[in-house]
Motif scaffolding. Structure first.
Motif, PDB file in Angstrom:
ATOM      1  N   ARG A 125      29.663  78.466  58.955  1.00 19.61           N
ATOM      2  CA  ARG A 125      30.237  77.128  58.845  1.00 19.61           C
ATOM      3  C   ARG A 125      30.040  76.304  60.109  1.00 19.61           C
ATOM      4  O   ARG A 125      29.661  75.128  60.048  1.00 19.61           O
ATOM      5  CB  ARG A 125      31.733  77.263  58.531  1.00 19.61           C
ATOM      6  N   GLU A 126      30.293  76.888  61.273  1.00 17.80           N
ATOM      7  CA  GLU A 126      30.226  76.123  62.510  1.00 17.80           C
ATOM      8  C   GLU A 126      28.818  75.614  62.788  1.00 17.80           C
ATOM      9  O   GLU A 126      28.629  74.469  63.214  1.00 17.80           O
ATOM     10  CB  GLU A 126      30.728  76.972  63.675  1.00 17.80           C
ATOM     11  N   GLN A 127      27.803  76.452  62.547  1.00 19.37           N
ATOM     12  CA  GLN A 127      26.421  76.022  62.754  1.00 19.37           C
ATOM     13  C   GLN A 127      26.043  74.918  61.760  1.00 19.37           C
ATOM     14  O   GLN A 127      25.297  73.990  62.100  1.00 19.37           O
ATOM     15  CB  GLN A 127      25.470  77.213  62.607  1.00 19.37           C
ATOM     16  N   ALA A 128      26.570  75.026  60.541  1.00 15.11           N
ATOM     17  CA  ALA A 128      26.290  73.992  59.543  1.00 15.11           C
ATOM     18  C   ALA A 128      26.904  72.659  59.954  1.00 15.11           C
ATOM     19  O   ALA A 128      26.297  71.594  59.785  1.00 15.11           O
ATOM     20  CB  ALA A 128      26.827  74.425  58.182  1.00 15.11           C
ATOM     21  N   ILE A 129      28.117  72.705  60.515  1.00 20.50           N
ATOM     22  CA  ILE A 129      28.770  71.479  60.981  1.00 20.50           C
ATOM     23  C   ILE A 129      27.973  70.839  62.114  1.00 20.50           C
ATOM     24  O   ILE A 129      27.753  69.620  62.130  1.00 20.50           O
ATOM     25  CB  ILE A 129      30.213  71.780  61.434  1.00 20.50           C
ATOM     26  N   LEU A 130      27.511  71.666  63.077  1.00 23.25           N
ATOM     27  CA  LEU A 130      26.707  71.131  64.183  1.00 23.25           C
ATOM     28  C   LEU A 130      25.430  70.484  63.680  1.00 23.25           C
ATOM     29  O   LEU A 130      25.047  69.398  64.131  1.00 23.25           O
ATOM     30  CB  LEU A 130      26.378  72.256  65.170  1.00 23.25           C
TER      31      LEU A 130
ATOM     32  N   THR B  26      21.818  76.564  56.175  1.00 20.94           N
ATOM     33  CA  THR B  26      22.408  76.962  57.459  1.00 20.94           C
ATOM     34  C   THR B  26      23.791  77.560  57.260  1.00 20.94           C
ATOM     35  O   THR B  26      24.154  78.563  57.905  1.00 20.94           O
ATOM     36  CB  THR B  26      22.484  75.745  58.407  1.00 20.94           C
ATOM     37  N   TYR B  27      24.582  76.972  56.380  1.00 20.62           N
ATOM     38  CA  TYR B  27      25.925  77.472  56.094  1.00 20.62           C
ATOM     39  C   TYR B  27      25.857  78.914  55.587  1.00 20.62           C
ATOM     40  O   TYR B  27      26.635  79.777  56.023  1.00 20.62           O
ATOM     41  CB  TYR B  27      26.598  76.573  55.067  1.00 20.62           C
ATOM     42  N   LYS B  28      24.928  79.176  54.688  1.00 24.42           N
ATOM     43  CA  LYS B  28      24.813  80.511  54.104  1.00 24.42           C
ATOM     44  C   LYS B  28      24.285  81.529  55.098  1.00 24.42           C
ATOM     45  O   LYS B  28      24.729  82.683  55.141  1.00 24.42           O
ATOM     46  CB  LYS B  28      23.890  80.469  52.879  1.00 24.42           C
ATOM     47  N   GLN B  29      23.332  81.101  55.923  1.00 22.17           N
ATOM     48  CA  GLN B  29      22.657  82.052  56.820  1.00 22.17           C
ATOM     49  C   GLN B  29      23.346  82.207  58.173  1.00 22.17           C
ATOM     50  O   GLN B  29      23.387  83.323  58.728  1.00 22.17           O
ATOM     51  CB  GLN B  29      21.201  81.611  57.026  1.00 22.17           C
ATOM     52  N   LEU B  30      23.911  81.106  58.692  1.00 21.23           N
ATOM     53  CA  LEU B  30      24.456  81.148  60.056  1.00 21.23           C
ATOM     54  C   LEU B  30      25.957  80.859  60.140  1.00 21.23           C
ATOM     55  O   LEU B  30      26.561  81.065  61.198  1.00 21.23           O
ATOM     56  CB  LEU B  30      23.702  80.148  60.944  1.00 21.23           C
TER      57      LEU B  30
ATOM     58  N   GLU C 133      18.198  66.900  53.561  1.00 20.51           N
ATOM     59  CA  GLU C 133      19.152  67.259  54.609  1.00 20.51           C
ATOM     60  C   GLU C 133      20.273  68.135  54.059  1.00 20.51           C
ATOM     61  O   GLU C 133      20.721  69.088  54.716  1.00 20.51           O
ATOM     62  CB  GLU C 133      19.736  65.987  55.230  1.00 20.51           C
ATOM     63  N   ARG C 134      20.713  67.829  52.848  1.00 21.69           N
ATOM     64  CA  ARG C 134      21.784  68.637  52.267  1.00 21.69           C
ATOM     65  C   ARG C 134      21.325  70.087  52.065  1.00 21.69           C
ATOM     66  O   ARG C 134      22.086  71.032  52.272  1.00 21.69           O
ATOM     67  CB  ARG C 134      22.228  68.049  50.926  1.00 21.69           C
ATOM     68  N   VAL C 135      20.073  70.258  51.660  1.00 21.24           N
ATOM     69  CA  VAL C 135      19.531  71.615  51.484  1.00 21.24           C
ATOM     70  C   VAL C 135      19.547  72.356  52.822  1.00 21.24           C
ATOM     71  O   VAL C 135      19.938  73.529  52.895  1.00 21.24           O
ATOM     72  CB  VAL C 135      18.104  71.560  50.906  1.00 21.24           C
TER      73      VAL C 135
END
Length: 352
Positions: free
Chosen positions: A59-64, A53-57, A46-48
């Motif tokens: 911070r906000e998408q990573a939080i969701l 997601t953080y790198k590609q999309l 899950e962390r991966v």
């Protein structure tokens, strides 16, 4: 209520507040603050996903995504925290004191916990660990050839109230090629350093600290350079024990180990032991007597010890003969011996 504190503040707390580490299981296994409880917000996979997601999309998408992955876990996190800290006072950290620990702190605060959130997380803790090895310590080293009973002597010193760092226990290895004893599992290098720093923080650096003479490496673990150099420059008491006692002690300690293990370990020092000595040692392991194997191995280990001794400042090496059968008397002897050295130094008769 959430209280943001530094790692120094946390370490200096007089109250023992349970600590939860919300990093992944793999991160925790690699190294963690001694005594911490693993309560991973994400598993390793899950962390991966969140990181990608953080790198590609962003911070906000990573939080969701993070909330999607943990949505059903929150009650479980709180139940774990209640088991760890039933009085609802707890401390939390992640890698850098960011979103993972922040989210956990928010949830626990919402439930009614008093939360201590560690600024900078585990990364700051590792900085603190490295700084411990830079401190100056009043070290005294116990040396002696293999089988001299150095570890037992250190344990007796500790029982007598002396400050002792047991590096071999921390490294889970007895130092020689046979050092795992076919059962001990060494911690990671990172965890070895964490455990050593944790022991050092409880010591009074202005009072004597005893440690055993060691090579830079103990098995596959390395003593931090700054601390090891202090060990090399410290006063060393080279304890002398009768050869026959050493052979008897080592035969009892190693003679019952699995023969395949002993042979494999002996093969690893073939080049240094020599082909003839290696062959004879292996034959002794297979057919006996085990005392002969020990004597052959000691030829190598005694030579290695003497070589290491020559690299020390001769003015800081003192020889003391002890009776290994009488640990209380030996402990009294070494304490009195060191006290005399210290007095001589104070009176200007000490050249170390």
């Amino acid at each position: 209520m959430i209280r943001s504190i530094t790692i120094n503040d946390f370490i200096g707390l007089k109250e023992n507040i349970p600590l939860i580490d919300v990093r992944t299981p793999a991160e925790f296994l690699q190294g963690h603050i001694p005594g911490a409880f693993s309560v991973p917000l994400f598993n390793d996979e899950e962390r991966v996903k969140v990181g990608t997601t953080y790198k590609q999309l962003g911070r906000e998408q990573a939080i969701l995504l993070g909330f999607d992955l943990t949505g059903s876990k929150w009650s479980g996190f709180i139940k774990q925290a209640l088991q760890i800290a039933p009085d609802k006072k707890i401390s939390v950290h992640c890698w850098r004191g960011g979103m993972r620990s922040g989210a956990m702190a928010w949830a626990l605060d919402l439930y009614g916990f008093e939360v201590y959130l560690i600024q900078g997380g585990y990364k700051k803790y590792r900085n603190w660990v490295h700084l411990q090895f830079e401190n100056n310590y009043m070290l005294t080293i116990v040396g002696g050839m293999t089988g001299s009973g150095k570890t037992k002597l250190l344990h007796e010193l500790r029982l007598g109230g002396q400050q002792v760092i047991d590096l071999e226990d921390l490294a889970q290895h007895q130092g020689s090629t046979y050092g795992t004893m076919n059962k001990m599992v060494q911690p990671t290098q990172e965890q070895f350093e964490n455990n050593l720093a944790n022991d050092l923080k409880s010591m009074n650096s202005e009072q004597r600290i005893w440690a055993e003479d060691e090579s830079l490496t103990i098995g596959k673990r390395s003593i931090p350079n700054a601390f090891w150099h202090q060990m090399r420059n410290a006063v060393m008491i080279d304890i002398q024990v009768d050869l026959e006692h050493r052979v008897a002690t080592l035969t009892k300690e190693y003679g019952g180990l699995d023969k395949t293990f002993l042979i494999e370990c002996t093969e690893r020092i073939r080049k240094r032991l020599g082909p003839a000595q290696t062959k004879n040692a292996i034959n002794a392991i297979r057919e006996g007597p085990m005392e002969e194997f020990i004597r052959l191995a000691l030829v190598y280990y005694d030579k290695t010890y003497r070589t290491g001794l020559l690299k020390r400042d001769v003015d800081k090496v003192y020889t003391l003969t002890i009776d290994p059968e009488d640990l209380p008397a030996s402990t009294a002897s070494i304490l009195n011996f060191v006290s005399n050295i210290q007095s001589a130094k104070h009176n200007g008769h000490y050249t170390g």
